[in-house]
Design an enzyme around this catalytic site. Structure first.
Site, PDB file in Angstrom:
ATOM      1  N   ASP A 266       0.588  -1.127   0.011  1.00 51.73           N
ATOM      2  CA  ASP A 266      -0.107   0.040  -0.051  1.00 51.73           C
ATOM      3  C   ASP A 266       0.813   1.147   0.134  1.00 51.73           C
ATOM      4  O   ASP A 266       1.754   1.338   0.984  1.00 51.73           O
ATOM      5  CB  ASP A 266      -0.740   0.047   1.250  1.00 51.73           C
ATOM      6  CG  ASP A 266      -2.019   0.916   1.116  1.00 51.73           C
ATOM      7  OD1 ASP A 266      -1.958   1.896   0.384  1.00 51.73           O
ATOM      8  OD2 ASP A 266      -2.977   0.738   2.064  1.00 51.73           O
ATOM      9  N   ASP A 330     -10.552   3.814  -1.739  1.00 52.80           N
ATOM     10  CA  ASP A 330     -11.253   2.950  -0.717  1.00 52.80           C
ATOM     11  C   ASP A 330     -12.771   3.091  -1.055  1.00 52.80           C
ATOM     12  O   ASP A 330     -13.377   3.880  -0.927  1.00 52.80           O
ATOM     13  CB  ASP A 330     -10.752   3.250   0.650  1.00 52.80           C
ATOM     14  CG  ASP A 330      -9.349   3.049   0.978  1.00 52.80           C
ATOM     15  OD1 ASP A 330      -8.654   2.976   0.137  1.00 52.80           O
ATOM     16  OD2 ASP A 330      -9.189   3.156   2.129  1.00 52.80           O
TER      17      ASP A 330
HETATM   18  C1  GLA Z   1      -5.514   2.247   2.452  1.00 54.64           C
HETATM   19  C2  GLA Z   1      -5.859   1.240   1.684  1.00 54.64           C
HETATM   20  C3  GLA Z   1      -7.021   0.338   2.546  1.00 54.64           C
HETATM   21  C4  GLA Z   1      -6.389  -0.184   3.811  1.00 54.64           C
HETATM   22  C5  GLA Z   1      -5.984   0.975   4.691  1.00 54.64           C
HETATM   23  C6  GLA Z   1      -5.057   0.508   5.710  1.00 54.64           C
HETATM   24  O1  GLA Z   1      -6.584   3.254   2.926  1.00 54.64           O
HETATM   25  O2  GLA Z   1      -6.454   1.647   0.503  1.00 54.64           O
HETATM   26  O3  GLA Z   1      -7.435  -0.927   1.555  1.00 54.64           O
HETATM   27  O4  GLA Z   1      -5.262  -1.231   3.468  1.00 54.64           O
HETATM   28  O5  GLA Z   1      -4.995   1.662   3.822  1.00 54.64           O
HETATM   29  O6  GLA Z   1      -4.508   1.536   6.599  1.00 54.64           O
END
Ligand code: GLA
Length: 517
Positions: A266, A330
């Site tokens: 990520d 997200d």
């Molecule tokens: C980002 C990602 C999510 C999750 C969070 C964790 O927002 O897009 O899917 O993994 O980080 O902190």
């Protein structure tokens, strides 16, 4: 009227009457929409006899540990047998778990048989030992949208347990994935998540909620399931925990030694290192590096990029050895926009192929915690029809099917959405095609996905507030003549039609069919 003409007219009238009967049975006769509004369970309850599910092809790399639990519904005990299994692979006949190592590159065609007191089933599976571990979209569970920074080892084990007892593993769910917050942070509300980020040798420290990472993956593997983990190329994860920056190789090795089979990588604080006006190379850099490192580990690790679609990742994800990549932000923040998100993903569907998947984020139904507040799980307010549409869209898009709700609170309705083998078969089709879209009007659209046996999966979607009549002509599917129509959610034959299919599609819902010769 002479006799010939009379019989001909009779035949013509009979044909017209048959067609009328066929059309009315499609739109009225089987009550396509009854009860959806009330959350009716459409997926038939699994029968007592065995039904082998799962993909028709399974990818792995030779020389690496092999683990596959045959997804099979039916009352236990079931006895499994396999014909054509390479000697280096062993089947546990009582659990259907195959372990060992595939020795050489190649295609191994095996026949699986399952038998219990009620009956038996058999199915072919191609094990393709080559370079690709994710030949069909990964299926599993990820903790994020249920447990956020509350996740513990115990919850992960419970999720693995429920994946088996709920029947999810019997339709193909396999990965049990930890997201963020398993490491230490410098600051956090939970003192058990604060501590030294690394040990004296620079090894990453799990926090006190994760006392035994190897024990955890062993627990998951013993059930025939696989384990996933998460980090960031930046110094900190999105949740403020230790990232892999300057320890990429060391951490990847650690993940492999712990026994993980999946890594979500990520972007998060890497943005601070990449700076402004990031070039394409800049976007690719951390992923290229990790892709190489993962490929050189002695186990198969599915590589999941999470960088929200930057630099049109779908065009190059495969080049950096990734197997799936998030195409946007997200989804937890835009659950009211699943139709838009799906349509956007369909536009980049040509970049989807077997082993390389566009990932529009997780399936969030059942008990999920509000993404904005990292909330405690509550029952989703999403209408029942939309939940059917959500799952149908992800299956037609060939998106990874990763459930991200509270596994301890799975109810029958949620499981009916998650566990319909015929709907899932559309997702897991070996051709790996993403559906294409035919727009009808502002509210209705149709998604079409070609399947390996020559049949076509069709989703008739209605995003409007009222039920709508939607129909698809065979010419739009590039087929002609008599074709059988099967309602996938109900798992029933609807009969044959020579030219089209029409249905009343529920508000914000779907009718999903498979059309075959
Ligand atoms: C980002 C990602 C999510 C999750 C969070 C964790 O927002 O897009 O899917 O993994 O980080 O902190």
């Amino acid at each position: 009227m002479n006799i010939k003409l009379f019989t001909r007219s009779l035949a013509l009238i009979a044909v017209i009457l048959m067609n009328i009967a066929l059309l009315t049975s499609f739109s009225n006769g089987i009550e396509l929409n009854k009860g959806d509004e009330n959350g009716e369970i459409l997926t038939p309850v699994p029968k007592p006899e065995p039904r082998i599910n799962g993909p028709l092809v399974y990818g792995c790399r030779p020389g690496h540990p092999f683990l596959y639990r045959i997804p099979c519904q039916g009352e236990r005990p079931i006895k499994f047998k396999i014909k054509g299994l390479p000697a280096e692979l062993k089947l546990d006949p009582a659990t259907g778990i195959i372990t060992g190592t595939v020795p050489r590159k190649g295609v191994y065609e095996i026949s699986i048989m399952a038998k219990n007191e009620a009956g038996k089933d058999s199915r072919k599976l191609k094990i393709i030992a080559g370079d690709q571990p994710a030949l069909t979209p990964p299926m599993g569970w990820n903790h994020w949208y249920a447990h956020y920074d509350r996740i513990t080892d115990q919850m992960m084990r419970e999720a693995a347990e429920v994946m088996i007892t709920s029947g999810m593993a019997d339709v193909g769910y396999q990965y049990v994935n930890i997201d963020d917050c398993w490491m230490n942070a410098e600051k956090n509300n939970d003192p058990l998540r604060i501590g030294p980020l690394r040990d004296d040798k620079g090894n990453i420290n799990p926090n006190k909620h994760f006392p035994d990472m190897k024990g955890l993956t062993d627990y998951i593997h013993n059930k025939g399931l696989k384990a996933g983990i998460y980090t960031s190329p930046g110094p900190r994860t999105c949740g403020g925990f230790a990232g892999a920056w300057q320890h990429e190789e060391q951490d990847a090795k650690q993940f492999a030694n712990w026994g993980f089979d999946f890594l979500k990588y990520d972007w998060c604080s890497y943005g601070e290192l990449a700076g402004e006006n990031v070039t394409l190379e800049g976007y690719q850099k951390p992923y290229k590096q990790m892709g190489k490192i993962l490929t050189s580990q002695d186990r198969d690790i599915v590589f999941n990029l999470c960088q929200y679609g930057m630099g049109e990742v779908w065009k190059w994800g495969g080049e950096v050895d990734a197997h799936c990549w998030r195409t946007g932000g997200d989804l937890g923040f835009e659950l009211d926009r699943i139709f838009d998100v799906a349509l956007k993903n369909a536009q980049i569907g040509q970049y989807n192929k077997a082993g390389e998947w566009n990932d529009p984020d997780y399936i969030q139904i059942g008990w999920i915690g509000n993404a904005g507040k990292m909330g405690i799980p509550e029952l989703t307010p999403m209408p029942a029809n939309m939940q059917y549409a959500y799952m149908s869209l992800w299956c037609l898009l060939a998106a990874p099917l990763i459930y991200s709700g509270d596994m301890s609170k799975l109810d029958d309705f949620t499981l009916n959405i998650l566990c319909n083998p015929e709907v899932i078969a559309v997702n897991q089709d070996p051709l790996g095609k993403c559906a294409t879209v035919i727009q009808r009007d502002k509210e209705c659209f149709i998604m079409i996905k070609t399947l390996v046996d020559g049949s076509t999966a069709v989703g008739l979607f209605n995003r409007g507030k009222n039920q709508a009549d939607v129909s698809v002509d065979w010419s739009e599917l590039k087929i002609s003549g008599d074709h059988h129509v099967r309602d996938l959610w109900r798992e029933i034959e609807l009969g044959a039609s020579a030219d089209k299919f029409s249905a009343a599609v529920p508000a914000q819902g779907v009718v999903m069919i498979r059309v075959s010769k």
